[in-house]
Each structure stands twice: as structure tokens, then as C-alpha cells.
Enzyme design. Structure first.
Site, PDB file in Angstrom:
ATOM      1  CE1 TYR A   1      -3.848   2.339   0.631  1.00  0.00           C
ATOM      2  CE2 TYR A   1      -2.451   3.292   2.332  1.00  0.00           C
ATOM      3  CZ  TYR A   1      -3.570   3.355   1.535  1.00  0.00           C
ATOM      4  OH  TYR A   1      -4.419   4.428   1.637  1.00  0.00           O
ATOM      5  CE  LYS A  26      -3.652   5.133  -1.786  1.00  0.00           C
ATOM      6  NZ  LYS A  26      -4.650   5.784  -2.655  1.00  0.00           N
TER       7      LYS A  26
END
Length: 198
Positions: free
Chosen positions: A148, A152
Site C-alpha cells: 500500500y 501510494k
């Protein structure tokens, strides 16, 4: 104007959709979310010419056809909001490659693919806006957020570079770095974190 919002049924996406309508009551929204009924409910709540759709952001290769269908039906978007995202709190070794690939597809590859599909018409018109929702997890190392955080961080850097390149040609790119926001994603992540990073 036509605005395309992914993750539109979530906390941030729905807030953005409402703000778009507040700023321009005549805007036409395309609300994309896996929670189709919630997206339809939002479209109905907002009134006006709004459409709710479900696209498979875990399959970036499928977006070309979906986007082409949207353009034929509603025109290319003047505004693109990349807000859809998934988060899993798992250690690097505890994350299967299949899950890691899914996180990267939804959180990084699909936003970039939608940017690549939406930008040409914006450049041709000499105007447009892209909003990419990154995360503080993309700039701050968090245990359990390898994929993640990588996604990002990648989205943030790509967005910041695109802002530099596209601004002189009339396309405005905004990168958003939210911290914790009360949402289903945040509640699920906190529940996973309380179990420890496995």
C-alpha cells in the site's frame, strides 16, 4: 462539465462528489465504485445527470474499453478524481504475491491508466483537472503497509511529476495526502493493526 470519480461511494470520494456538485450544480458525475448500490444512492441524492458504474480496478487492462464506452456515452471527463483504494495491514512476508499485485493494481496502476486515458482530451481542449488521492502512508513508513505504501508513494511521485509537465499546457494536477479519515478502509485497517502485523 463531466467529472469521473473513482471510489465515489467511500468517505473521501463521496465528499469530493458532493463538493463538485456544490461548486458546479450543472456538473455531470460518473461515480465509479465496487459498492454499486451505494454509488447509485449517492447519484440519486445529488440529483442531476449522474451515472454510477462498477469498473474492475484490479484489472487495469480492462479500463481502456470501459473508458471508451464512457466517452461514447458521456464525453471524456474534464475532471478525473482517482480516489479508489484498498489497504491491507500485513507484514511483507505475510502478504502473498497475488494480494500484493492486487494492491498495486488498484492503488497505483489503475490511477495511472486512467490518467493516461483522460489526459489526451484535456490537452486537446487546453484545460482539465486531475486529483490523485495518495496517502500519508506514501511518505511515512508504516509497518504492515509495504505494498500500500509503495503504491501510494508511486502515485504521489507520478502525480507531482505530471503536475510539473501538464501545468504549462492547461491541465491542473493535484496530489492529496490524507492521514486517517473515518471510513470503512480506516476501520478495517485499525482492526487489522490491533491483531498485530503478521
Amino acid at each position: 462539465r463531466h467529472a469521473l470519480v473513482t471510489g465515489a461511494a467511500g468517505a473521501i470520494g463521496s465528499a469530493m462528489a458532493r463538493e463538485l456538485v456544490r461548486r458546479d450544480p450543472l456538473v455531470r458525475l460518473t461515480l465509479v465504485d465496487v459498492a454499486l448500490e451505494r454509488a447509485r444512492s449517492l447519484a440519486s441524492e445529488l440529483g442531476g445527470d449522474h451515472l454510477a458504474l462498477t469498473w474492475d480496478l484490479a484489472q487495469p487492462a480492462s479500463l481502456s474499453d470501459a473508458f471508451a464506452d464512457l466517452v461514447r456515452e458521456r464525453q471524456s471527463p474534464d475532471v478525473l478524481v482517482n480516489c479508489a483504494g484498498v489497504m491491507e495491514i500485513k507484514s511483507f512476508v505475510g502478504t502473498s504475491w497475488e494480494l500484493g499485485e492486487r494492491l498495486l493494481a488498484i492503488d497505483l496502476s489503475s490511477p495511472l491508466r486512467l490518467m493516461s486515458l483522460a489526459t489526451p482530451s484535456m490537452l486537446a481542449r487546453g484545460t482539465g483537472t486531475i486529483v490523485n488521492v495518495s496517502s500519508m502512508a506514501g511518505v511515512t513508513p508504516l509497518r504492515g503497509c509495504t505494498y500500500y505504501g509503495a503504491a501510494k508513494a508511486g502515485l504521489a511521485m507520478a502525480s507531482e511529476i505530471a503536475a510539473l509537465e501538464l501545468a504549462p499546457r492547461g491541465v491542473h494536477v493535484v496530489t492529496v495526502y490524507p492521514g486517517p479519515v473515518r471510513s470503512e478502509l480506516e476501520r478495517r485497517a485499525r482492526a487489522q493493526a490491533t491483531q498485530g502485523v503478521l
